[in-house]
Write a protein that holds these residues in place. Structure first.
Motif, PDB file in Angstrom:
ATOM      1  N   GLU A  62       0.826  -1.206   0.000  1.00 43.58           N
ATOM      2  CA  GLU A  62       0.000   0.000   0.000  1.00 43.58           C
ATOM      3  C   GLU A  62       0.863   1.260   0.000  1.00 43.58           C
ATOM      4  O   GLU A  62       0.605   2.207  -0.738  1.00 43.58           O
ATOM      5  CB  GLU A  62      -0.926   0.005   1.209  1.00 43.58           C
ATOM      6  N   GLY A  63       1.893   1.279   0.838  1.00 44.08           N
ATOM      7  CA  GLY A  63       2.782   2.437   0.902  1.00 44.08           C
ATOM      8  C   GLY A  63       3.530   2.659  -0.394  1.00 44.08           C
ATOM      9  O   GLY A  63       3.686   3.798  -0.851  1.00 44.08           O
ATOM     10  N   PHE A  64       3.981   1.566  -1.019  1.00 44.79           N
ATOM     11  CA  PHE A  64       4.686   1.681  -2.296  1.00 44.79           C
ATOM     12  C   PHE A  64       3.757   2.233  -3.368  1.00 44.79           C
ATOM     13  O   PHE A  64       4.145   3.117  -4.141  1.00 44.79           O
ATOM     14  CB  PHE A  64       5.240   0.317  -2.725  1.00 44.79           C
ATOM     15  N   PHE A  65       2.516   1.750  -3.388  1.00 49.49           N
ATOM     16  CA  PHE A  65       1.577   2.243  -4.394  1.00 49.49           C
ATOM     17  C   PHE A  65       1.238   3.711  -4.159  1.00 49.49           C
ATOM     18  O   PHE A  65       1.149   4.493  -5.103  1.00 49.49           O
ATOM     19  CB  PHE A  65       0.309   1.390  -4.400  1.00 49.49           C
ATOM     20  N   GLN A  66       1.063   4.096  -2.906  1.00 49.13           N
ATOM     21  CA  GLN A  66       0.772   5.503  -2.607  1.00 49.13           C
ATOM     22  C   GLN A  66       1.957   6.397  -2.961  1.00 49.13           C
ATOM     23  O   GLN A  66       1.784   7.497  -3.489  1.00 49.13           O
ATOM     24  CB  GLN A  66       0.395   5.660  -1.144  1.00 49.13           C
ATOM     25  N   LEU A  67       3.174   5.898  -2.696  1.00 47.66           N
ATOM     26  CA  LEU A  67       4.372   6.679  -3.023  1.00 47.66           C
ATOM     27  C   LEU A  67       4.527   6.858  -4.531  1.00 47.66           C
ATOM     28  O   LEU A  67       4.783   7.961  -5.013  1.00 47.66           O
ATOM     29  CB  LEU A  67       5.612   5.995  -2.435  1.00 47.66           C
ATOM     30  N   THR A  68       4.358   5.771  -5.290  1.00 55.23           N
ATOM     31  CA  THR A  68       4.505   5.891  -6.743  1.00 55.23           C
ATOM     32  C   THR A  68       3.400   6.733  -7.349  1.00 55.23           C
ATOM     33  O   THR A  68       3.646   7.491  -8.298  1.00 55.23           O
ATOM     34  CB  THR A  68       4.528   4.501  -7.403  1.00 55.23           C
ATOM     35  N   THR A  69       2.194   6.669  -6.797  1.00 58.86           N
ATOM     36  CA  THR A  69       1.116   7.521  -7.298  1.00 58.86           C
ATOM     37  C   THR A  69       1.412   8.992  -7.005  1.00 58.86           C
ATOM     38  O   THR A  69       1.221   9.858  -7.867  1.00 58.86           O
ATOM     39  CB  THR A  69      -0.223   7.113  -6.672  1.00 58.86           C
TER      40      THR A  69
END
Length: 140
Positions: A62-69
Motif C-alpha cells: 500500500e505504501g509503495f503504491f501511494q508513493l509511486t502515485t
C-alpha cells in the motif's frame, strides 16, 4: 570472371531435415510451456493468501503504491509547468502543437496511474483475487 555452375539451394531442393527441424521447434516450445505451466504453477496456486498472511507486506505494498502515485502526480505537475514555460518561448506552431501533445500524454498517464489502484481494488474484490482482499490500492 567465371561463373559457378553449382545450383543455388531453393526451398524445393532443400533437405527435408531442415524443414522438419524448423517445424519441430514451435512444437517443442509449446510442450515446454504447457509442461511448466502444469508443474511450476501448481505450488503457486496452492498458496492461498500468501501476501495477506505476511506481517508487514500488505502495508508495504500500500505504501509503495501511494508513493509511486504521489510521485506520478508530482511528475505530472513538473512536466506540465515545464511544458507551459517552454511553450512561452517557442516560435513555430509545430513546436507548440508538440508541447500540447506532450502535456496531453502526461495527463493521460497520470489519469491511468490514479485510476488503476481503485480499479484493481474493486475489480479484484469482485473476482476474489487474494491481493485485493487484504491490500487497499486506493492512493488516498
Amino acid at each position: 570472371m567465371s561463373q559457378d555452375n553449382t545450383p543455388s539451394e531453393t526451398a524445393s531442393n532443400r533437405p527435408d531435415s531442415q524443414s522438419t527441424a524448423s517445424s519441430r521447434l514451435p512444437r517443442q516450445a509449446m510442450f515446454i510451456v504447457v509442461a511448466l505451466s502444469l508443474f511450476a504453477v501448481e505450488p503457486a496456486a496452492a498458496q492461498t493468501n500468501a501476501v495477506c498472511s505476511a506481517d508487514n507486506l500488505p502495508s508495504m505494498i500500500e505504501g509503495f503504491f501511494q508513493l509511486t502515485t504521489a510521485l506520478g502526480i508530482v511528475g505530472l505537475a513538473v512536466v506540465w509547468q515545464a511544458d507551459s514555460l517552454i511553450e512561452m518561448f517557442t516560435i513555430t506552431p509545430d513546436q507548440k502543437k508538440g508541447l500540447k501533445r506532450h502535456k496531453r500524454s502526461a495527463m493521460k498517464s497520470a489519469v491511468v496511474l490514479v485510476a488503476l489502484g481503485p480499479l484493481y481494488t474493486v475489480a479484484g474484490s469482485m473476482m476474489n483475487l487474494p491481493l485485493a482482499q487484504c491490500v487497499d490500492l486506493a492512493p488516498w
